[in-house]
Design a protein around this motif. Structure first.
Motif, mmCIF file in Angstrom:
data_model
loop_
_atom_site.group_PDB
_atom_site.id
_atom_site.type_symbol
_atom_site.label_atom_id
_atom_site.label_comp_id
_atom_site.label_asym_id
_atom_site.label_seq_id
_atom_site.Cartn_x
_atom_site.Cartn_y
_atom_site.Cartn_z
ATOM 1 N N THR A 1 -4.206 -0.459 -5.306
ATOM 2 C CA THR A 1 -5.535 -0.070 -5.748
ATOM 3 C C THR A 1 -5.836 1.393 -5.404
ATOM 4 O O THR A 1 -5.356 1.913 -4.390
ATOM 5 C CB THR A 1 -6.608 -0.969 -5.110
ATOM 6 O OG1 THR A 1 -7.909 -0.523 -5.503
ATOM 7 C CG2 THR A 1 -6.524 -0.940 -3.593
ATOM 8 N N ASP A 2 -6.619 2.045 -6.253
ATOM 9 C CA ASP A 2 -7.050 3.417 -5.981
ATOM 10 C C ASP A 2 -8.195 3.467 -4.974
ATOM 11 O O ASP A 2 -8.502 4.526 -4.437
ATOM 12 C CB ASP A 2 -7.499 4.094 -7.286
ATOM 13 C CG ASP A 2 -6.347 4.297 -8.264
ATOM 14 O OD1 ASP A 2 -5.215 4.496 -7.789
ATOM 15 O OD2 ASP A 2 -6.587 4.256 -9.485
ATOM 16 N N ASP A 3 -8.811 2.330 -4.724
ATOM 17 C CA ASP A 3 -9.930 2.248 -3.787
ATOM 18 C C ASP A 3 -9.396 2.090 -2.363
ATOM 19 O O ASP A 3 -8.955 1.020 -1.969
ATOM 20 C CB ASP A 3 -10.823 1.059 -4.153
ATOM 21 C CG ASP A 3 -12.103 1.003 -3.314
ATOM 22 O OD1 ASP A 3 -12.192 1.745 -2.314
ATOM 23 O OD2 ASP A 3 -12.991 0.198 -3.661
ATOM 24 N N ARG A 4 -9.427 3.158 -1.588
ATOM 25 C CA ARG A 4 -8.833 3.130 -0.255
ATOM 26 C C ARG A 4 -9.693 2.384 0.771
ATOM 27 O O ARG A 4 -9.293 2.234 1.915
ATOM 28 C CB ARG A 4 -8.549 4.556 0.231
ATOM 29 C CG ARG A 4 -7.357 5.167 -0.498
ATOM 30 C CD ARG A 4 -6.954 6.506 0.063
ATOM 31 N NE ARG A 4 -6.734 6.529 1.483
ATOM 32 C CZ ARG A 4 -5.636 6.086 2.100
ATOM 33 N NH1 ARG A 4 -4.651 5.547 1.383
ATOM 34 N NH2 ARG A 4 -5.519 6.179 3.416
ATOM 35 N N SER A 5 -10.849 1.900 0.348
ATOM 36 C CA SER A 5 -11.655 1.061 1.243
ATOM 37 C C SER A 5 -11.156 -0.380 1.253
ATOM 38 O O SER A 5 -11.507 -1.164 2.136
ATOM 39 C CB SER A 5 -13.134 1.088 0.814
ATOM 40 O OG SER A 5 -13.314 0.450 -0.439
ATOM 41 N N ILE A 6 -10.318 -0.730 0.286
ATOM 42 C CA ILE A 6 -9.756 -2.080 0.199
ATOM 43 C C ILE A 6 -8.444 -2.125 0.968
ATOM 44 O O ILE A 6 -7.510 -1.393 0.646
ATOM 45 C CB ILE A 6 -9.520 -2.491 -1.266
ATOM 46 C CG1 ILE A 6 -10.847 -2.520 -2.035
ATOM 47 C CG2 ILE A 6 -8.825 -3.845 -1.341
ATOM 48 C CD1 ILE A 6 -10.689 -2.789 -3.520
ATOM 49 N N ASP B 1 -5.932 -6.298 -1.513
ATOM 50 C CA ASP B 1 -6.549 -6.572 -2.805
ATOM 51 C C ASP B 1 -6.328 -8.029 -3.213
ATOM 52 O O ASP B 1 -5.500 -8.748 -2.621
ATOM 53 C CB ASP B 1 -5.953 -5.629 -3.856
ATOM 54 C CG ASP B 1 -6.914 -5.331 -4.992
ATOM 55 O OD1 ASP B 1 -8.001 -5.950 -5.027
ATOM 56 O OD2 ASP B 1 -6.581 -4.486 -5.836
ATOM 57 N N THR C 1 0.821 -1.221 0.000
ATOM 58 C CA THR C 1 0.000 0.000 0.000
ATOM 59 C C THR C 1 0.849 1.263 0.000
ATOM 60 O O THR C 1 0.308 2.360 -0.015
ATOM 61 C CB THR C 1 -0.908 0.045 1.248
ATOM 62 O OG1 THR C 1 -0.089 -0.043 2.429
ATOM 63 C CG2 THR C 1 -1.898 -1.111 1.250
ATOM 64 N N ARG D 1 -0.614 2.229 4.827
ATOM 65 C CA ARG D 1 -1.592 2.878 3.948
ATOM 66 C C ARG D 1 -2.068 4.203 4.547
ATOM 67 O O ARG D 1 -2.650 5.032 3.841
ATOM 68 C CB ARG D 1 -2.777 1.949 3.688
ATOM 69 C CG ARG D 1 -3.609 1.638 4.910
ATOM 70 C CD ARG D 1 -4.568 0.474 4.619
ATOM 71 N NE ARG D 1 -5.460 0.765 3.518
ATOM 72 C CZ ARG D 1 -6.654 1.311 3.654
ATOM 73 N NH1 ARG D 1 -7.093 1.631 4.858
ATOM 74 N NH2 ARG D 1 -7.416 1.542 2.607
#
Length: 255
Positions: A161-166, A169, A85, A195
């Motif tokens: 990933t650009d999705d910081r809720s993940i 991955d 991350t 992260r």
């Protein structure tokens, strides 16, 4: 107002990171330039790279704490995997693995970073994940390094990933194909909170203590490609448990 202040100091700290990283590289450059000239001197380069990682990591105020560790056999080839991350994941790997020189399989885009990129592209196995031919070259290069007794490090998420809720991955197959093909043990490492401490997003981040867990090597002797998915799923679960726990701890302290 407080958010603006946090963004300002976070950005200032990140600028210091890039400046300090380049300064350390320039200081070590005579030795680095000498040790990248031949494949035979790669173990020496690895030692110098560890010094670079230690100086850079501590120089920006970061620290780490190993919560659990299993000893590795000195000189043995391993497949190292870890969650990914942060750019500091690279330094964490170099700091933590002392006696088993490894080669990173990493994103080709990082080779564009001034100064750092020059050494990165000459010592790492670069992959363009959009190019199928590049993936084949990666596999051949990794095989060649393993045949010389080196280890390999792959971040199995295949990127950030650009999705910081993940928080973790989906894992790709590459690390497991190589480990099974060469019958070498897989060593999973879990890093926490990076992260939040040093994400790839500007305006976020601050110094902190990184919790680390280094798992016992997982033998692949006797395994075949038919076992790949089960191995991948089991290592994902191993890393997910502590990463999730550290995430929840961080959120409690930083609501």
């Amino acid at each position: 107002m407080m958010k603006v202040i946090r963004v300002f100091f976070s950005s200032l700290w990140r600028l210091w990171f890039y400046l300090w990283m380049v300064i350390v590289i320039l200081i070590l450059s005579p030795v680095l330039l000498f040790t990248i000239q031949s494949e035979k001197t790669y173990p020496a380069f690895f030692k110098v790279a560890r010094i670079w990682a230690i100086l850079t990591f501590y120089g920006i105020g970061m620290r780490y704490h190993i919560e659990e560790e299993h000893p590795l056999e000195k000189g043995r080839s391993y497949m190292f995997i870890a969650n990914h991350t942060s750019m500091l994941d690279v330094m964490m790997m170099l700091i933590l693995v002392k006696d088993n020189p490894f080669v990173f399989v990493g994103k080709a885009e990082l080779a564009k970073i001034p100064v750092f990129g020059y050494f990165y592209k000459r010592t790492c196995i670069l992959v363009d994940r959009k190019d199928a031919a590049s993936k084949k070259r990666v596999f051949d290069s990794a095989q060649e390094r393993l045949s010389r007794g080196l280890s390999i490090c792959i971040f199995p998420e295949g990127g950030v990933t650009d999705d910081r809720s993940i928080i973790l991955d989906t894992f790709k197959d590459g690390a497991y194909r190589l480990a099974i093909d060469h019958q070498i043990p897989i060593v999973p490492l879990a890093f926490g909170r990076l992260r939040h401490y040093f994400p790839f997003v500007w305006g976020i981040g601050h110094p902190g203590v990184v919790p680390v867990r280094i798992y016992e090597p997982i033998e692949t002797t006797g395994l075949t490609m038919a076992d790949r998915k089960e191995l991948k799923d089991s290592t994902f679960d191993l890393l997910y448990e502590p990463v999730l726990a550290w995430e929840e701890e961080y959120k409690k302290g930083n609501p």
